[in-house]
Design a protein around this motif. Structure first.
Motif, PDB file in Angstrom:
ATOM      1  N   ILE A  14       9.791   2.958  -7.173  1.00  0.00           N
ATOM      2  CA  ILE A  14       8.751   3.479  -6.292  1.00  0.00           C
ATOM      3  C   ILE A  14       7.994   4.639  -6.922  1.00  0.00           C
ATOM      4  O   ILE A  14       6.889   4.967  -6.492  1.00  0.00           O
ATOM      5  CB  ILE A  14       9.376   3.908  -4.955  1.00  0.00           C
TER       6      ILE A  14
ATOM      7  N   ARG B 209       5.027  -0.467   3.087  1.00  0.00           N
ATOM      8  CA  ARG B 209       3.660  -0.189   2.641  1.00  0.00           C
ATOM      9  C   ARG B 209       3.697   0.673   1.379  1.00  0.00           C
ATOM     10  O   ARG B 209       4.561   1.519   1.230  1.00  0.00           O
ATOM     11  CB  ARG B 209       2.896   0.542   3.748  1.00  0.00           C
ATOM     12  N   SER B 210       2.709   0.465   0.498  1.00  0.00           N
ATOM     13  CA  SER B 210       2.736   1.213  -0.758  1.00  0.00           C
ATOM     14  C   SER B 210       2.426   2.676  -0.513  1.00  0.00           C
ATOM     15  O   SER B 210       1.613   3.026   0.354  1.00  0.00           O
ATOM     16  CB  SER B 210       1.735   0.623  -1.749  1.00  0.00           C
TER      17      SER B 210
ATOM     18  N   GLY C 255       3.448   6.324  -8.202  1.00  0.00           N
ATOM     19  CA  GLY C 255       4.053   5.974  -6.928  1.00  0.00           C
ATOM     20  C   GLY C 255       4.674   7.241  -6.367  1.00  0.00           C
ATOM     21  O   GLY C 255       5.011   8.156  -7.115  1.00  0.00           O
TER      22      GLY C 255
END
Lengths: 741, 153
Positions: free
Chosen positions: A205, A255-256, A239
């Motif tokens: 992430i 969700r990103s 991220g």
């Protein structure tokens, strides 16, 4: 993984002869762009000085890592590069204004979103602790981090530097720079796979990349002037927000989440020296454009998201005049400064279908059905964006004066700053809702809610500082009283909550009913305003230099904060976080630092240790939900400790010129995570080590952080009745090759 | 049995309201007034719920009917909204210092919209110079109101 670590450790090296680096040829200047014209050991405050060799031994690559070498300064690494929360001596906050200013080559960074970046060609960092408001103004009640980089006129002839590093998580860093002929050019790039994995899709992430560079022109047009102009650029794409469920420890959201930032900073600095006068001028333009995306519920449920973009155009100006002594026992300094910060921000919060059902409708309908069992409110929107746009302006001017008196071994220093700042927010927040209340309606109706207006505030601060010290050959003892302040302003993050509540009250008015569920505190835009925080610090301390190469610093302090700015989350299932002016708080604390450099025959070394203690509590704080008087202030650690021991040997052979080993340890905690003081991170320790091999033009470094793979948390919060945390980084190892000639 | 108990309570309440007869300027204006405002307690026995300071206005339409306006009423502690209701065209009788009203199957409005699902049944009430009381059921939900009359005009 284990074999990859071993491969890194046993990587072969290139053999060259040893030579001094440009960092060794720099003069041991203790004062340059700092506004305080006194040697460090004579300062009437605590100052930690980190030079290049020390930062290399400690593997310091960012301002956050540099802060860990000083007592009572904590810059946790969580969230994203946008998150630069700083806690100094118990003071600090997670969002909005900072308690510590960062100044790079005399130019203050005007937004703390720019504080987290990769350092390059840094020759020295000074960490000034205690209020610096008299000379530096806003957002420095905890202190100042002064970063000084290599300037072209610092080097003799020319120097070329390059470094390449590889470390855990496939992290690659590369930097190259050239200084000579009055010019400096530097560039850098880095990327990483990241450390945290999202269970929702199995991907890392926090992967990302960053790049940057600068061009510097440094010249002396005549005997009196030195002019340095530079353009610095910084870009990061990553991220972000690897927040895990506190119970399971698993990161799991759909969700990103990410962050991207581009910053440009052209600046001009000029220094004039003649007949005892010294004039420092600096001016800068600071552009920043960033884009932040967040899955705001941090779960795999599709509740709501936030996307915030900012476009900032900021400018700063400073002029400082150091006058020659009119008499032997007196000298003075005056200065003026100004800032302008403009920010166009867009921060839409989007409720997905599941979020509409659970956050907006569920509670309402559960209540309605107790009286009207077959009726309910329904919203037809598939997604419900609450669109918020802001134009923020902060503009300020200040003037200050400092007088310094000397009577034999006694020094008296008095300074005062008058600071005026105007804060303005133009806001628009709106939403369109298709709704139906079956009790009294037959069909859906579209409701448009819009909040629009301008808020403006003016602040005037008078910041005094009075200090006295006594100097002898080996010790300087000092005491001071000083005031600092954190700027006030407006909290755009609260607008989604205000607009949600306004949507519900508009809906109710549209139906001819009266809403009881809206939290009355968050229906008025006035709730977004936070006032300046003022802090008074009382400090006693000493600097000792009992033997050559040894420096010991000790201090005890008491801080009283008024209108302290504290981050709180609204209660219940509301969104966003807000800045609240907690009534009053206080800190009792102490700190000590030791720094010892030695050299004997072929042996050399460095010993550095720092310890800070801060008992920071609310004197009076009631947010309408709970009374937290005498509770510990959250997020600021009670103890910070750092110890580093470096020892080396000059082999002096073509095959190897020098070798050195550094062992270091950091201790941080207890950190309370909330005002209730029912969640905390206990004291934890991290061990690191660095092995350095040196030749004439090349240096090879093997390093490791968190050798024992200690598990610890760097952040915790509660949202929507769920607890989240971010774990600290696991063990990291790396190798770096540096070339300089 | 439940309905019998309900009417017993209503009768007792009506007696209590009628007995409340202190000196009041409302007495002078009562026989010529057409609008009566009261503040009082609304209770919903089925929800074990009570709410105080509820404003109710009775507005006469001639001498044979009145409209009953209920402002910001709620019928449950968990209900997130309060509602303005009107029970229109309730048959009434006016005598000296007393108005009685009663009706069956009256469709109220909420927020200006008719709500046939909550037809008013068993509505009975009185207005005196110093009180306004009634009992009814909205779609089966029993409701009792006892208010102090503060203004007549």
């Amino acid at each position: 993984m284990r074999y990859r670590v071993l491969f890194i450790v046993w990587l072969s090296c290139i053999v060259f002869a040893y030579a001094e680096t440009v960092m060794d040829t720099l003069p041991d200047v203790e004062v340059s762009v700092s506004r305080i014209a006194e040697p460090v050991v004579r300062q009437q405050m605590q100052v930690s000085v980190l030079d290049a060799r020390m930062m290399e031994a400690a593997v310091v690559t960012t301002p956050k890592e540099a802060a860990s070498l000083a007592p009572n300064i904590y810059m946790p690494d969580y969230g994203s590069a946008m998150t630069s929360s700083i806690y100094v001596r118990g003071l600090g906050s997670r969002i909005n204004e900072s308690v510590m200013g960062v100044v790079v080559d005399g130019v203050p960074l005007l937004d703390k979103n720019m504080y987290d970046y990769t350092l390059q060609d840094v020759k020295r960092i000074e960490l000034l602790r205690g209020p610096q408001g008299a000379l530096y103004g806003r957002n420095s009640p905890g202190g100042i981090m002064e970063i000084r980089t290599i300037q072209p006129l610092d080097v003799n002839d020319y120097v070329v530097r390059a470094r390449v590093g590889y470390s855990s998580a496939n992290t690659v860093q590369a930097q190259a720079s050239f200084y000579g002929g009055g010019w400096g050019i530097a560039a850098r790039y880095g990327r990483t796979d990241g450390f945290y994995r999202n269970a929702f899709n199995g991907r890392k992430i926090d992967s990302g990349q960053q790049a940057g560079g600068r061009v510097v022109y440094d010249c002396r047009p005549n005997d009196y002037w030195r002019v340095t102009s530079s353009v610095t650029a910084d870009w990061v794409e990553q991220g972000a927000f690897p927040y895990a469920d506190a119970r399971s420890g698993v990161i799991d959201f759909n969700r990103s989440s990410g962050y991207e930032r581009l910053a440009l900073l052209p600046s001009v600095r000029a220094e004039y020296m003649h007949q005892g006068y010294r004039l420092l001028l600096s001016g800068s333009y600071q552009f920043m454009h960033d884009d932040m995306r967040m899955d705001q519920d941090y779960t795999r449920a599709d509740i709501f998201t936030l996307r915030q973009t900012q476009r900032q155009h900021n400018a700063s100006f400073d002029a400082i005049l150091y006058a020659p002594k009119p008499v032997e026992w007196y000298e003075w300094t005056v200065g003026v400064s100004g800032i302008i910060k403009t920010n166009r921000m867009s921060a839409p919060v989007t409720f997905m279908r599941e979020g509409i059902e659970t956050l907006i409708l569920a509670n309402a309908n559960n209540g309605i059905r107790t009286a009207f069992p077959t009726d309910s409110i329904s919203i037809r929107n598939t997604v419900l964006p609450i669109r918020s746009r802001f134009q923020l302006l902060n503009a300020g001017v200040a003037a200050y004066h400092q007088s310094h008196f000397r009577v034999r071994n006694w020094h008296f220093n008095a300074s005062v700053r008058i600071d005026y700042e105007n804060a303005r927010m133009r806001y628009t927040s709106e939403a369109d809702v298709d709704y139906l209340f079956t009790l009294m309606m037959n069909d859906y109706k579209t409701l448009h809610t819009r909040i629009h207006g301008v808020k403006e505030a003016h602040y005037v601060q008078v910041l005094p500082r009075v200090a006295v010290s006594y100097e002898s050959d080996i010790v300087t003892v000092y005491g001071y009283v000083a005031e600092g302040f954190k700027a006030g302003g407006y909290n755009p993050q609260m607008f989604s909550t205000v607009t949600q509540n306004r949507v519900m009250t508009d809906m109710a008015a549209d139906m001819g009913i009266h809403l009881q569920m809206a939290d009355p505190r968050f229906t008025d835009v006035a709730v977004t305003e936070y006032r300046p925080q003022t802090d008074w610090t009382f400090e006693l301390g000493a600097h000792l230099t009992p033997v050559e190469g040894l420096k010991i610093d000790v201090a005890a302090f008491h801080i009283r904060s008024y209108n302290q700015q504290v981050t709180v989350f609204p209660t219940g299932k509301t969104t966003g976080r807000m800045m609240a002016n907690a009534a009053r708080s206080r800190v009792w604390g102490a700190e000590a630092a030791l720094h010892y450099r030695w050299s004997h025959n072929r042996w050399f070394g460095l010993l550095h240790a720092a310890y800070g203690f801060a008992d920071a509590r609310f004197i009076r704080f009631n947010d309408g939900i709970g009374d937290y008087s005498n509770h510990f202030i959250p997020y600021a650690p009670q103890h910070t400790a750092h110890a580093m021991c470096n020892a080396g040997y000059r082999v002096g052979h073509k095959a190897l010129q020098a070798v050195s080993l550094t062992l270091k340890g950091d201790g941080i905690g207890r950190i309370w995570w909330n005002e209730q003081n029912d969640r905390s991170q206990p004291l934890y320790g991290l061990l690191g080590a660095t092995l350095t091999l040196e030749w004439k033009y090349v240096q090879l470094q093997l390093w490791a952080r968190n050798l024992t793979d200690t598990r610890y948390d760097v952040f915790y919060f509660r949202s929507m009745d769920n607890d989240f945390l971010q774990r600290g980084r696991p063990r990291e190892m790396g190798i770096e090759v540096k070339v300089e000639f | 049995m439940k309905k019998f108990t309900f009417f017993l309570v209503l009768a007792a309440m009506m007696v209590a309201c009628k007995s409340n007869d202190p000196d009041s300027s409302n007495k002078k204006n009562f026989d010529s007034a057409t609008e009566f405002t009261a503040y009082g307690l609304i209770s919903v026995p089925g929800q074990q719920f009570m709410k105080d300071s509820v404003r109710v206005v009775a507005e006469l339409k001639g001498d044979t009917a009145l409209d009953l306006y209920l402002y910001e009423v709620t019928f449950s502690s968990r209900m997130p909204v309060t509602i303005d209701m009107v029970i229109p065209d309730i048959p009434c009788e006016r005598t000296t210092q007393l108005i009685t009203f009663a009706g069956e199957d009256i469709e109220p409005t909420m927020g200006g919209n008719p709500v046939p699902k909550y037809i008013t049944t068993g509505l009975a009430g009185i207005v005196t110079p110093d009180s306004l009381c009634f009992a009814t059921a909205f779609g089966g939900m029993e409701c009792i109101y006892q208010g102090l009359c503060v203004m007549t005009r």
